[in-house]
Design an enzyme around this catalytic site. Structure first.
Site, PDB file in Angstrom:
ATOM      1  N   ASN A  21       0.816  -1.225   0.000  1.00 28.67           N
ATOM      2  CA  ASN A  21       0.000   0.000   0.000  1.00 28.67           C
ATOM      3  C   ASN A  21       0.848   1.274   0.000  1.00 28.67           C
ATOM      4  OD1 ASN A  21      -2.465   1.258   0.002  1.00 28.67           O
ATOM      5  ND2 ASN A  21      -2.969   0.814   2.133  1.00 28.67           N
TER       6      ASN A  21
ATOM      7  N   HIS B  51     -14.355  -4.939  10.790  1.00 28.17           N
ATOM      8  CA  HIS B  51     -14.134  -3.619  11.393  1.00 28.17           C
ATOM      9  C   HIS B  51     -15.433  -2.896  11.690  1.00 28.17           C
ATOM     10  CE1 HIS B  51      -9.912  -2.944   9.406  1.00 28.17           C
ATOM     11  NE2 HIS B  51     -10.024  -4.124   9.985  1.00 28.17           N
TER      12      HIS B  51
ATOM     13  N   ARG C 209     -13.666  -5.770  15.427  1.00 30.62           N
ATOM     14  CA  ARG C 209     -12.715  -4.758  15.878  1.00 30.62           C
ATOM     15  C   ARG C 209     -13.457  -3.445  16.031  1.00 30.62           C
ATOM     16  NH1 ARG C 209      -7.820  -2.085  12.259  1.00 30.62           N
ATOM     17  NH2 ARG C 209      -9.352  -0.464  11.879  1.00 30.62           N
TER      18      ARG C 209
ATOM     19  N   TYR D 206      -7.434   7.206  13.809  1.00 29.09           N
ATOM     20  CA  TYR D 206      -7.204   5.993  13.024  1.00 29.09           C
ATOM     21  C   TYR D 206      -8.453   5.092  13.065  1.00 29.09           C
ATOM     22  CZ  TYR D 206      -6.090   1.404  11.619  1.00 29.09           C
ATOM     23  OH  TYR D 206      -6.170   0.206  10.978  1.00 29.09           O
TER      24      TYR D 206
ATOM     25  N   ASP E 260      -7.318  -1.904  17.554  1.00 25.90           N
ATOM     26  CA  ASP E 260      -6.021  -1.639  16.920  1.00 25.90           C
ATOM     27  C   ASP E 260      -5.465  -0.311  17.428  1.00 25.90           C
ATOM     28  OD1 ASP E 260      -3.825  -1.472  15.298  1.00 25.90           O
ATOM     29  OD2 ASP E 260      -4.901  -1.791  13.408  1.00 25.90           O
TER      30      ASP E 260
ATOM     31  N   HIS F 201      -2.545   0.718  16.540  1.00 25.33           N
ATOM     32  CA  HIS F 201      -1.818   1.176  15.346  1.00 25.33           C
ATOM     33  C   HIS F 201      -0.488   1.841  15.706  1.00 25.33           C
ATOM     34  CE1 HIS F 201      -1.905   2.167  10.966  1.00 25.33           C
ATOM     35  NE2 HIS F 201      -2.580   1.045  10.973  1.00 25.33           N
TER      36      HIS F 201
ATOM     37  N   GLU G 160      -4.096  -4.672  19.476  1.00 28.40           N
ATOM     38  CA  GLU G 160      -3.182  -4.860  18.331  1.00 28.40           C
ATOM     39  C   GLU G 160      -2.143  -3.742  18.247  1.00 28.40           C
ATOM     40  OE1 GLU G 160      -5.363  -5.242  14.696  1.00 28.40           O
ATOM     41  OE2 GLU G 160      -3.671  -4.553  13.492  1.00 28.40           O
TER      42      GLU G 160
ATOM     43  N   GLU H  28       1.771  -6.735  11.568  1.00 23.96           N
ATOM     44  CA  GLU H  28       1.299  -6.566  10.193  1.00 23.96           C
ATOM     45  C   GLU H  28       2.337  -5.882   9.315  1.00 23.96           C
ATOM     46  OE1 GLU H  28      -2.339  -4.329  10.933  1.00 23.96           O
ATOM     47  OE2 GLU H  28      -1.409  -2.552  10.069  1.00 23.96           O
TER      48      GLU H  28
ATOM     49  N   ARG I 182       0.578 -11.164  13.464  1.00 20.76           N
ATOM     50  CA  ARG I 182      -0.183 -10.523  12.380  1.00 20.76           C
ATOM     51  C   ARG I 182       0.540 -10.564  11.043  1.00 20.76           C
ATOM     52  NH1 ARG I 182      -4.656  -8.653  11.858  1.00 20.76           N
ATOM     53  NH2 ARG I 182      -4.213  -6.502  11.292  1.00 20.76           N
TER      54      ARG I 182
ATOM     55  N   HIS J 154      -3.049 -10.171   9.046  1.00 25.01           N
ATOM     56  CA  HIS J 154      -3.552  -8.919   8.481  1.00 25.01           C
ATOM     57  C   HIS J 154      -4.466  -9.236   7.279  1.00 25.01           C
ATOM     58  CE1 HIS J 154      -2.077  -4.845   6.578  1.00 25.01           C
ATOM     59  NE2 HIS J 154      -3.232  -4.696   7.179  1.00 25.01           N
TER      60      HIS J 154
ATOM     61  N   ASP K 207      -6.234  -3.511   1.435  1.00 21.74           N
ATOM     62  CA  ASP K 207      -5.057  -3.368   0.574  1.00 21.74           C
ATOM     63  C   ASP K 207      -4.379  -4.719   0.316  1.00 21.74           C
ATOM     64  OD1 ASP K 207      -4.707  -2.272   3.412  1.00 21.74           O
ATOM     65  OD2 ASP K 207      -2.631  -2.770   2.967  1.00 21.74           O
TER      66      ASP K 207
ATOM     67  N   GLU L 152      -8.248 -11.470   9.835  1.00 27.49           N
ATOM     68  CA  GLU L 152      -8.939 -10.190   9.602  1.00 27.49           C
ATOM     69  C   GLU L 152      -9.697 -10.263   8.273  1.00 27.49           C
ATOM     70  OE1 GLU L 152      -6.261  -6.879   9.339  1.00 27.49           O
ATOM     71  OE2 GLU L 152      -7.862  -5.405   9.582  1.00 27.49           O
TER      72      GLU L 152
ATOM     73  N   TRP M  83       1.921   6.765  12.344  1.00 20.63           N
ATOM     74  CA  TRP M  83       0.518   6.816  11.910  1.00 20.63           C
ATOM     75  C   TRP M  83      -0.190   5.540  12.306  1.00 20.63           C
ATOM     76  CZ3 TRP M  83      -1.878   3.665   8.127  1.00 20.63           C
ATOM     77  CH2 TRP M  83      -3.259   3.954   7.997  1.00 20.63           C
TER      78      TRP M  83
HETATM   79  O1  KDG Z   1      -1.998  -0.413   4.516  1.00 20.97           O
HETATM   80  C1  KDG Z   1      -2.152  -0.198   5.889  1.00 20.97           C
HETATM   81  C2  KDG Z   1      -3.440  -0.818   6.378  1.00 20.97           C
HETATM   82  O2  KDG Z   1      -3.571  -2.121   5.893  1.00 20.97           O
HETATM   83  C3  KDG Z   1      -3.467  -0.843   7.886  1.00 20.97           C
HETATM   84  O3  KDG Z   1      -3.473   0.465   8.380  1.00 20.97           O
HETATM   85  C4  KDG Z   1      -4.698  -1.583   8.351  1.00 20.97           C
HETATM   86  O4  KDG Z   1      -3.850  -1.653  10.592  1.00 20.97           O
HETATM   87  C5  KDG Z   1      -4.583  -2.111   9.730  1.00 20.97           C
HETATM   88  C6  KDG Z   1      -5.392  -3.274  10.060  1.00 20.97           C
HETATM   89  O5  KDG Z   1      -5.212  -3.775  11.155  1.00 20.97           O
HETATM   90  O6  KDG Z   1      -6.197  -3.686   9.228  1.00 20.97           O
HETATM   91 MG    MG Z   2      -3.582  -3.055  12.217  1.00 21.01          MG
END
Ligand code: KDG
Ligand code: MG
Length: 402
Positions: free
Chosen positions: A37, A122, A147, A159, A210, A212, A236, A262, A283, A312, A316, A339, A402
């Protein structure tokens, strides 16, 4: 059998995908996903310039040897671009072999261990009430694991929360957009979200969250402790994982299960986390970690330490990766959860797959190979469009994860 050609299909049916098609002299072909991605063309160039020319004439049944040739043979090792390119080749070769043997791919990975693959999807909302409603909607669709993410007061573009009612898709056209991050309101707010979700949705649904990569280990320890009453399935990516021993500190303080990986691309990103039992779920995913061949080694290593998979599966990762993950999850013993963020209708028209959702589980099809076909004519009508993931800055303007 010999590989006669390999080519890339780069398309954007609602989002960008890089797909490798490997053809053989027996008319059997295989598909592999090479989507990274926001960095898609780096993988495409790696494949086009440095990998495809080395594949022609090889025996596609020699999957392990071709893997080692692309990994060790390059001298330069690991990294998301390299490992995604190797994954594209590897998955296409497994697809070819399973088709040639006229069997679904899971049969080459040990055969069926379970009837279906437990998935989580999600739920999100701008505030807690919207997120609770979204969890309830997904439960009504049949999901057993959800999630939950919601907007944080005072934090712009949190996020996991979609913009303007669209399905959540973090990559955006144009140069990277900027979001704002502030840890104190997040740490205050997330336990309130899960108190409300448990209260409204009951004890049976598996709940996930998550982080993140946004906390320090001690902040993550605090969050894990505060979430304990709500018995999450997992927390996560609580903090960035380059320093694997960070997770030791989190682990000492909380019984909330931890998932990470991930963004990992090699078993070497995982080995301290696993052998010290600092995590519960891995992940790391097939597409970014060298394909089925390498992911199987990581999963087998994890199984010794009671660590399960939780791959994951955001949008994407193309339907080719989803199919590979479902065959993998159907076969291995230490599967945990997968997921599942459904692809758009258009993506599913370009990639026609044999898997289906049924009452909280995904079922692989019984077609030989992966069970995914690509409609190249339709793909050509949706050309690649540059898109990037956002970046995040703290309130003082400094850049953060991020
Ligand atoms: O490309 C990045 C995303 O796949 C990611 O931000 C998604 O964290 C993610 C998740 O747990 O699905
Ligand atoms: Mg994630």
């Amino acid at each position: 059998m010999k590989i006669t050609a390999a080519r890339l299909i780069i398309c954007s049916p609602d989002r960008n995908f890089v797909t490798l098609k490997i053809e053989t002299d027996e008319g059997i072909y295989g598909l592999g996903d090479g989507t990274l991605n926001g960095r898609e063309l780096a993988v495409a160039a790696y494949l086009e310039e440095h990998v495809i020319p080395c594949l022609i004439g090889r025996d596609p049944f020699q999957i392990e040897d071709i893997w080692q040739y692309l990994y060790r043979g390059a001298y330069w090792r690991r990294g998301p671009v390299t490992m995604t390119a190797i994954a594209a080749v590897d998955v296409a070769l497994w697809d070819i072999k399973a088709k040639a043997l006229n069997t679904p791919l899971y049969n080459l990975l040990g055969g069926r261990s379970r009837q279906g693959v437990l998935v989580y999807t999600h739920a999100n909302g701008n505030d807690i009430a919207e997120a609770v409603e979204s969890v309830q909607q997904h439960m009504a669709e049949g999901y057993l694991a959800v999630r939950a993410q919601c907007g944080i007061p005072g934090v712009k573009s949190s996020y996991g929360v979609p913009k303007a009612g669209k399905p959540y898709e973090p990559a955006e056209r144009g140069l990277p957009s900027e979001s704002v991050w502030s840890t104190p309101p997040y740490l205050q707010h997330v336990p309130k979200l899960f108190a409300a979700v448990r209260n409204a949705c009951g004890d049976d649904v598996h709940l996930l969250h998550d982080v993140h990569h946004r906390l320090t280990p001690m902040e993550a320890a605090r969050l894990g402790k505060d979430l304990e009453p709500y018995r999450l399935f997992w927390m996560e990516d609580p903090c960035p994982a380059e320093l694997q021993e960070s997770f030791s500190l989190i682990r000492q303080h909380t019984t909330t299960p931890i998932a990470t990986g991930e963004v990992f691309n090699s078993i070497w990103d995982t080995h301290d986390l696993i052998r010290n039992q600092w995590i519960d779920y891995l992940r790391m995913t097939i597409v970014h970690a060298g394909g089925i061949t390498h992911a199987k080694k990581a999963a087998d290593f994890a199984s010794i330490y009671n660590v399960k998979t939780g791959f994951h599966g955001a949008t994407d990762l193309s339907p080719v990766t989803m199919a590979a993950a479902l065959h993998f999850g159907t076969a291995i013993h230490n599967f945990g959860i997968q997921e599942h963020m459904p692809h758009s209708k258009l993506t599913d028209e370009v990639f026609r797959s044999g898997y289906r959702f049924d009452a909280g589980y995904m079922m692989v099809g019984e077609e030989p190979g992966l069970g995914v076909e690509i409609d190249e004519k339709l793909a050509a009508r949706h050309p690649y469009k540059p898109a990037y993931l956002p970046i995040a800055r703290r309130l003082d303007g400094s850049l953060t994860d991020w």
